[in-house]
Design a protein around this motif. Structure first.
Motif, PDB file in Angstrom:
ATOM      1  N   VAL A  70      40.963 100.047  52.846  1.00 47.42           N
ATOM      2  CA  VAL A  70      39.584 100.280  52.427  1.00 47.42           C
ATOM      3  C   VAL A  70      39.141  99.218  51.430  1.00 47.42           C
ATOM      4  CG1 VAL A  70      39.679 102.750  52.882  1.00 47.42           C
ATOM      5  CG2 VAL A  70      40.289 101.899  50.605  1.00 47.42           C
ATOM      6  N   GLU A  71      37.845  99.038  51.327  1.00 48.75           N
ATOM      7  CA  GLU A  71      37.250  98.035  50.439  1.00 48.75           C
ATOM      8  C   GLU A  71      36.728  98.727  49.182  1.00 48.75           C
ATOM      9  OE1 GLU A  71      36.617  94.306  49.373  1.00 48.75           O
ATOM     10  OE2 GLU A  71      37.027  94.654  51.496  1.00 48.75           O
ATOM     11  N   PRO A  72      37.314  98.446  48.011  1.00 50.69           N
ATOM     12  CA  PRO A  72      36.836  99.089  46.790  1.00 50.69           C
ATOM     13  C   PRO A  72      35.472  98.541  46.387  1.00 50.69           C
ATOM     14  CG  PRO A  72      38.469  97.422  46.254  1.00 50.69           C
ATOM     15  CD  PRO A  72      38.428  97.516  47.756  1.00 50.69           C
ATOM     16  N   PRO A  73      34.664  99.336  45.701  1.00 47.24           N
ATOM     17  CA  PRO A  73      33.353  98.831  45.260  1.00 47.24           C
ATOM     18  C   PRO A  73      33.520  97.666  44.301  1.00 47.24           C
ATOM     19  CG  PRO A  73      33.841 100.973  44.276  1.00 47.24           C
ATOM     20  CD  PRO A  73      34.886 100.733  45.318  1.00 47.24           C
ATOM     21  N   TYR A  74      32.587  96.717  44.380  1.00 54.16           N
ATOM     22  CA  TYR A  74      32.689  95.489  43.586  1.00 54.16           C
ATOM     23  C   TYR A  74      32.433  95.760  42.100  1.00 54.16           C
ATOM     24  CZ  TYR A  74      31.833  90.641  42.208  1.00 54.16           C
ATOM     25  OH  TYR A  74      31.884  89.426  41.588  1.00 54.16           O
ATOM     26  N   SER A 110      34.196 107.447  50.767  1.00 53.16           N
ATOM     27  CA  SER A 110      32.951 106.750  51.100  1.00 53.16           C
ATOM     28  C   SER A 110      33.121 105.234  51.149  1.00 53.16           C
ATOM     29  CB  SER A 110      31.863 107.100  50.076  1.00 53.16           C
ATOM     30  OG  SER A 110      32.146 106.510  48.806  1.00 53.16           O
ATOM     31  N   TRP A 111      34.300 104.731  50.779  1.00 51.30           N
ATOM     32  CA  TRP A 111      34.524 103.284  50.802  1.00 51.30           C
ATOM     33  C   TRP A 111      34.638 102.815  52.245  1.00 51.30           C
ATOM     34  CZ3 TRP A 111      38.851 102.335  46.570  1.00 51.30           C
ATOM     35  CH2 TRP A 111      38.397 102.856  45.352  1.00 51.30           C
ATOM     36  N   GLY A 112      34.070 101.668  52.522  1.00 53.38           N
ATOM     37  CA  GLY A 112      34.129 101.126  53.868  1.00 53.38           C
ATOM     38  C   GLY A 112      35.478 100.508  54.171  1.00 53.38           C
ATOM     39  N   PRO A 113      35.694 100.092  55.416  1.00 55.78           N
ATOM     40  CA  PRO A 113      36.964  99.452  55.789  1.00 55.78           C
ATOM     41  C   PRO A 113      37.101  98.070  55.164  1.00 55.78           C
ATOM     42  CG  PRO A 113      35.423  99.363  57.610  1.00 55.78           C
ATOM     43  CD  PRO A 113      34.780 100.222  56.554  1.00 55.78           C
ATOM     44  N   GLY A 149      37.358  94.381  54.839  1.00 51.65           N
ATOM     45  CA  GLY A 149      36.870  93.339  55.734  1.00 51.65           C
ATOM     46  C   GLY A 149      35.761  93.787  56.648  1.00 51.65           C
ATOM     47  N   GLY A 150      35.248  95.013  56.428  1.00 49.07           N
ATOM     48  CA  GLY A 150      34.196  95.519  57.301  1.00 49.07           C
ATOM     49  C   GLY A 150      32.874  94.797  57.130  1.00 49.07           C
ATOM     50  N   ARG A 151      32.629  94.317  55.892  1.00 48.72           N
ATOM     51  CA  ARG A 151      31.392  93.559  55.647  1.00 48.72           C
ATOM     52  C   ARG A 151      31.695  92.080  55.830  1.00 48.72           C
ATOM     53  NH1 ARG A 151      29.526  90.263  52.151  1.00 48.72           N
ATOM     54  NH2 ARG A 151      31.415  90.426  50.886  1.00 48.72           N
ATOM     55  N   LYS A 152      31.176  91.518  56.879  1.00 53.92           N
ATOM     56  CA  LYS A 152      31.434  90.121  57.190  1.00 53.92           C
ATOM     57  C   LYS A 152      30.173  89.290  56.951  1.00 53.92           C
ATOM     58  CE  LYS A 152      35.714  90.107  58.936  1.00 53.92           C
ATOM     59  NZ  LYS A 152      36.800  89.245  58.420  1.00 53.92           N
ATOM     60  N   ALA A 153      30.352  88.201  56.185  1.00 51.38           N
ATOM     61  CA  ALA A 153      29.235  87.271  56.012  1.00 51.38           C
ATOM     62  C   ALA A 153      29.067  86.459  57.296  1.00 51.38           C
ATOM     63  CB  ALA A 153      29.500  86.361  54.828  1.00 51.38           C
TER      64      ALA A 153
END
Length: 603
Positions: free
Chosen positions: A462-466, A480-483, A485-489
């Motif tokens: 999971v991706e912790p909040p920044y 509620s944390w996303g996967p 690498g789920g947010r890809k630029a």
């Protein structure tokens, strides 16, 4: 998750979710500070790219690192002891196992430091990274008495020729390693006592000094960058802070470079490496070849001196070069194919010559301006002193954490042999408060240990909040944390120029290889430019198989920048989302003096 009681973010005790429930909290979650309300993952990957284990956080961090950091802030003159708490901690945070830097506390230092500002501190520690909330002043941020203390510290940091306390701390940690007893002959109780001693009181002392080195390392570079920019020579700032010498994190790659040359020049050793690193050391130990004996002598020295290195090395749980030698052997496998003209010694000599020439040139430009001349001279000297001290301090702390790791790994191996654990690393799924009872009756906690082990594996996905903080609505539940690498630029196109920050001088053109794990660098090899999320010392030997380095985060005083300057490699830091935006296999051109990355062509 497990059936133990944990503390929620509002401080109330609640029952942990069961293994089939959504994971909203983790056993080591810390409380949010109301006085210093913001925490960030910015630059946190250098310390904790992966979640910290329950025992790693509760033993090494809560009893050693965090009290030491608090002592360091007080010794540096930032705060008085009564201004902040150690338990629950206010100097760092941990949610879902992930390490968080304090954002508000360094800004308070900026508000109190003469000639500085919270914004300048942000720039020094986090670079131009998006998502960092703007500074909001607190009534207690400014303090005349602390400003006076900080002025004294700044004067010392900009004028001292050395930091003897850091040298002493480094020697102490080395002696602890040399005095390591035969762990296999110790009882479990004695092993735990050793782990608690080195990761508690000794680590607290080491962090007290290291914190001061880390804080001091921002002062000289800040002066150099400001004066260089003022005279129109901004890109030269990193060049006059390159190859300063005595950077401990560069020692392992230099030793491994020499070993890679031994392999490259030996037909026997090359053949053994061609056969694969699995079983390599056993094959060499069974060989009568003189080159094999020479290699093994160098190998034993490498592990004795640098065996504490490894990914996520600030935690107790992950393997090190000592416990998993395939990691450094894999790096040697890549390094041996690099051509001799990439020698780090020769690159260092070239960087020294350029630094000395440019230093004389820039000083001549400000001749007659006593303030600028003195500031530039002092800044360059201070950068050298504290870059060296910072890397020594980091090494000292990691050595001590590693000594605790080895003791507890021995306990874990015994519990596996006795049938209580499935894997030795499961011993790190208990907290320090639970450890004694667990060892007294391992069977009573095995269900909890296995549940936590499964939950811990999930946390890695999971991706912790920044940013987290009271003003951000607290810490969102883990469910509620996303996967990861789920947010890809969006990927860059040919001709695009990505703007980062200066890291280490020089230009390079090569094939981009996105490396997310130093133990699994994929197709990365000579002629390639490594693109990484961030780096810690365990990555550094891979640098010598690269033409240059690009990292997502960091600033001029971050680890990748310091070590690349020492090894003579171009490095661009704070290239936002570089691992997403730069396609693996693309040809890129980097300029470490300006932090630019140009996409020459796509794969």
């Amino acid at each position: 998750m497990d059936d133990t009681t944990t503390t929620a973010h509002d401080g109330a005790e609640t029952e942990s979710a069961g293994p089939t429930d959504p994971m909203d909290r983790w056993i080591t979650d810390t409380e949010l500070s109301t006085r210093f309300p913001y925490y960030t993952r910015a630059n946190a990957d250098e310390v904790g790219p992966e979640p910290f284990s329950p025992l790693g956080w509760s033993l090494a961090w809560m009893t050693g690192c965090i009290p030491g950091v608090a002592n360091g802030f007080v010794a540096f003159g930032v705060l008085e002891p009564e201004e902040f708490a150690v338990d629950p901690p206010e100097v760092f945070g941990n949610w879902g196992g992930y390490f968080y830097n304090q954002l508000s506390l360094p800004r308070t230092m900026g508000a109190r430091m003469p000639g500085a500002s919270p914004e300048a501190i942000d720039d020094a520690y986090f670079g131009d990274h998006p998502g960092v909330p703007p500074y909001q002043a607190h009534p207690d941020d400014e303090d005349e008495a602390q400003s006076a203390k900080l002025a004294e510290t700044m004067g010392w940091a900009m004028s001292t020729e050395s930091f003897p306390a850091q040298d002493d701390s480094s020697r102490t940690s080395i002696q602890v390693v040399r005095d390591r007893p035969d762990l296999s002959a110790m009882s479990n109780t004695a092993l735990v006592d050793r782990a608690r001693h080195v990761a508690g009181a000794l680590l607290e002392d080491a962090w007290t000094v290291y914190c001061q080195s880390a804080l001091g390392s921002s002062l000289g570079p800040g002066a150099v960058q400001a004066i260089s920019a003022a005279i129109g020579r901004g890109p030269d700032a990193v060049k006059v802070m390159a190859a300063v010498g005595d950077i401990e994190s560069a020692d392992a790659p230099r030793a491994m470079w020499a070993m890679s040359r031994t392999v490259r020049e030996s037909e026997h050793l090359s053949g053994e490496f061609d056969a694969g690193v699995d079983g390599l050391l056993d094959r060499l130990r069974g060989s009568d070849d003189a080159g094999a004996r020479s290699f093994l002598e160098a190998w034993d020295e490498l592990i004795a001196t640098h065996g504490h290195r490894g990914p996520n090395e600030w935690d107790l749980r992950p393997h090190s070069w000592t416990t998993q030698p395939s990691m450094p052997l894999g790096m040697l496998e890549r390094m041996r194919h690099q051509s001799d003209d990439k020698s780090p010694t020769e690159a260092h000599e070239r960087a020294v010559a350029e630094r000395e020439s440019l230093t004389a040139e820039l000083l001549a430009m400000v001749e007659g301006d006593d303030e600028a001349h003195g500031g530039l001279q002092a800044g360059i000297r201070s950068a050298g002193v504290f870059y060296s001290a910072r890397e020594k301090g980091k090494n000292a702390c990691i050595r001590l954490i590693h000594e605790a790791k080895l003791a507890l790994m021995e306990v874990g191996r015994r519990l596996v042999d006795e049938g209580h654990l499935d894997d030795a690393q499961q011993v790190f799924m208990v907290t320090d408060d639970e450890l004694d009872a667990f060892l007294e009756d391992p069977a009573s906690m095995m269900g909890t240990v296995r549940e936590r082990d499964a939950a811990f594996a999930h946390l890695h996905t999971v991706e912790p909040p920044y940013i987290v903080g009271h003003r951000e609505g607290g810490v969102p539940p883990i469910s509620s944390w996303g996967p990861r690498g789920g947010r890809k630029a969006e990927s860059a196109s040919a001709g695009d120029v990505l703007q980062g920050a200066m890291g280490a001088p020089g230009t390079a053109t090569g094939v981009a290889r996105v490396v997310l794990d130093p133990s699994d660098p994929g197709d990365f090899g000579p002629g390639d430019i490594m693109v990484a999320p961030t780096t810690d010392p365990s990555w550094v030997p891979l640098f010598l198989a690269a033409e240059g380095v690009v990292v997502n985060v960091g600033a001029v005083a971050s680890h990748a920048a310091i070590v690349c300057r020492e090894l003579g490699l171009p490095c661009a830091v704070s290239v936002h989302d570089a691992t997403d935006r730069i396609p693996d296999g693309a040809t890129i051109e980097i300029d470490g003096s300006t932090g630019t990355v140009r996409i020459v062509s796509l794969p």
